[in-house]
Design a protein around this motif. Structure first.
Motif, mmCIF file in Angstrom:
data_model
loop_
_atom_site.group_PDB
_atom_site.id
_atom_site.type_symbol
_atom_site.label_atom_id
_atom_site.label_comp_id
_atom_site.label_asym_id
_atom_site.label_seq_id
_atom_site.Cartn_x
_atom_site.Cartn_y
_atom_site.Cartn_z
ATOM 1 N N ARG A 40 0.857 -1.181 0.000
ATOM 2 C CA ARG A 40 0.000 0.000 0.000
ATOM 3 C C ARG A 40 0.890 1.227 0.000
ATOM 4 O O ARG A 40 2.039 1.172 0.393
ATOM 5 C CB ARG A 40 -0.976 0.002 1.163
ATOM 6 N N ASP A 41 0.353 2.350 -0.484
ATOM 7 C CA ASP A 41 1.105 3.593 -0.472
ATOM 8 C C ASP A 41 1.420 3.980 0.973
ATOM 9 O O ASP A 41 0.616 3.742 1.883
ATOM 10 C CB ASP A 41 0.318 4.714 -1.144
ATOM 11 N N ILE A 42 2.582 4.584 1.163
ATOM 12 C CA ILE A 42 3.052 4.946 2.500
ATOM 13 C C ILE A 42 3.418 6.425 2.520
ATOM 14 O O ILE A 42 4.072 6.918 1.600
ATOM 15 C CB ILE A 42 4.308 4.126 2.879
ATOM 16 N N VAL A 43 3.004 7.096 3.570
ATOM 17 C CA VAL A 43 3.481 8.465 3.816
ATOM 18 C C VAL A 43 4.058 8.495 5.229
ATOM 19 O O VAL A 43 3.453 7.993 6.167
ATOM 20 C CB VAL A 43 2.365 9.521 3.622
ATOM 21 N N VAL A 44 5.273 9.018 5.333
ATOM 22 C CA VAL A 44 5.945 9.134 6.620
ATOM 23 C C VAL A 44 5.831 10.583 7.071
ATOM 24 O O VAL A 44 6.359 11.489 6.423
ATOM 25 C CB VAL A 44 7.424 8.705 6.521
ATOM 26 N N ASP A 45 5.124 10.792 8.174
ATOM 27 C CA ASP A 45 4.935 12.131 8.728
ATOM 28 C C ASP A 45 6.140 12.464 9.603
ATOM 29 O O ASP A 45 6.340 11.885 10.670
ATOM 30 C CB ASP A 45 3.651 12.165 9.544
ATOM 31 N N LEU A 46 6.956 13.396 9.126
ATOM 32 C CA LEU A 46 8.182 13.787 9.822
ATOM 33 C C LEU A 46 8.027 15.093 10.599
ATOM 34 O O LEU A 46 9.022 15.637 11.081
ATOM 35 C CB LEU A 46 9.325 13.929 8.803
ATOM 36 N N SER A 47 6.816 15.580 10.738
ATOM 37 C CA SER A 47 6.612 16.878 11.395
ATOM 38 C C SER A 47 7.069 16.885 12.850
ATOM 39 O O SER A 47 7.419 17.936 13.378
ATOM 40 C CB SER A 47 5.153 17.317 11.284
ATOM 41 N N GLY A 48 7.078 15.745 13.500
ATOM 42 C CA GLY A 48 7.472 15.663 14.898
ATOM 43 C C GLY A 48 8.928 15.272 15.115
ATOM 44 O O GLY A 48 9.324 14.987 16.243
ATOM 45 N N VAL A 49 9.711 15.235 14.051
ATOM 46 C CA VAL A 49 11.117 14.824 14.149
ATOM 47 C C VAL A 49 12.010 16.060 14.127
ATOM 48 O O VAL A 49 11.967 16.844 13.183
ATOM 49 C CB VAL A 49 11.500 13.868 12.996
ATOM 50 N N GLY A 50 12.817 16.204 15.155
ATOM 51 C CA GLY A 50 13.730 17.339 15.225
ATOM 52 C C GLY A 50 15.139 17.012 14.767
ATOM 53 O O GLY A 50 15.922 17.898 14.459
ATOM 54 N N TYR A 51 15.459 15.714 14.735
ATOM 55 C CA TYR A 51 16.809 15.288 14.372
ATOM 56 C C TYR A 51 16.726 13.923 13.708
ATOM 57 O O TYR A 51 15.977 13.050 14.157
ATOM 58 C CB TYR A 51 17.683 15.196 15.632
ATOM 59 N N THR A 72 4.409 0.784 -5.353
ATOM 60 C CA THR A 72 3.607 1.678 -4.515
ATOM 61 C C THR A 72 4.371 2.979 -4.272
ATOM 62 O O THR A 72 5.575 3.054 -4.489
ATOM 63 C CB THR A 72 3.257 1.016 -3.164
ATOM 64 N N ARG A 73 3.640 3.984 -3.825
ATOM 65 C CA ARG A 73 4.252 5.291 -3.561
ATOM 66 C C ARG A 73 4.805 5.338 -2.142
ATOM 67 O O ARG A 73 4.251 4.732 -1.229
ATOM 68 C CB ARG A 73 3.222 6.409 -3.720
ATOM 69 N N PHE A 74 5.878 6.107 -1.977
ATOM 70 C CA PHE A 74 6.493 6.350 -0.676
ATOM 71 C C PHE A 74 6.764 7.841 -0.599
ATOM 72 O O PHE A 74 7.532 8.380 -1.404
ATOM 73 C CB PHE A 74 7.800 5.553 -0.543
ATOM 74 N N LEU A 75 6.092 8.510 0.333
ATOM 75 C CA LEU A 75 6.199 9.962 0.439
ATOM 76 C C LEU A 75 6.642 10.365 1.834
ATOM 77 O O LEU A 75 6.355 9.662 2.805
ATOM 78 C CB LEU A 75 4.846 10.613 0.152
ATOM 79 N N LEU A 76 7.300 11.498 1.905
ATOM 80 C CA LEU A 76 7.645 12.106 3.179
ATOM 81 C C LEU A 76 6.788 13.353 3.339
ATOM 82 O O LEU A 76 6.638 14.123 2.393
ATOM 83 C CB LEU A 76 9.123 12.489 3.220
#
Length: 115
Positions: A40-51, A72-76
């Motif tokens: 399945r398509d994946i999106v990685v939410d990086l909004s909470g990553v500081g480092y 499949t798609r892989f998005l950040l």
């Protein structure tokens, strides 16, 4: 680092919070590879990553390659400025599809936990 995975309209959303470093990157890698096996398509939410360090970047690249191999798609999504700086330094901002937010992709579905 905390990892939360949900399913929103057939899109696997993996939200990360905290620092992504050598100590926690194996857990990230495991989570992302499990999602790629689901095809399945994946999106990685990086909004909470500081480092993020090179081990975290390596996990993202491996998952990207797995998703690409599965068709499949892989998005950040929403990388913080420090994370975006690392992606730019490695020129991975030219490899990954980076979007401003998860919301338009998830289309306001409440989502279900995946793990």
């Amino acid at each position: 680092m905390n990892i939360t995975s949900t399913l929103c309209n057939e899109l696997a959303v993996v939200a990360l919070e905290g620092d992504v470093d050598l100590r926690c990157s194996p857990a990230l890698r495991k989570e992302l590879l499990e999602r790629t096996f689901e095809r399945r398509d994946i999106v990685v939410d990086l909004s909470g990553v500081g480092y993020i360090d090179s081990s975290g970047i390596a996990g993202l690249v491996e998952a990207y390659q797995g998703a690409r191999d599965n068709g499949t798609r892989f998005l950040l999504a929403a990388p913080s400025e420090p994370v975006l700086r690392v992606l730019r330094l490695a020129r991975l901002d030219r490899v990954f599809t980076i979007v401003d937010s998860v919301e338009p992709l998830a289309a306001a579905s409440p989502g279900e936990p995946l793990s």
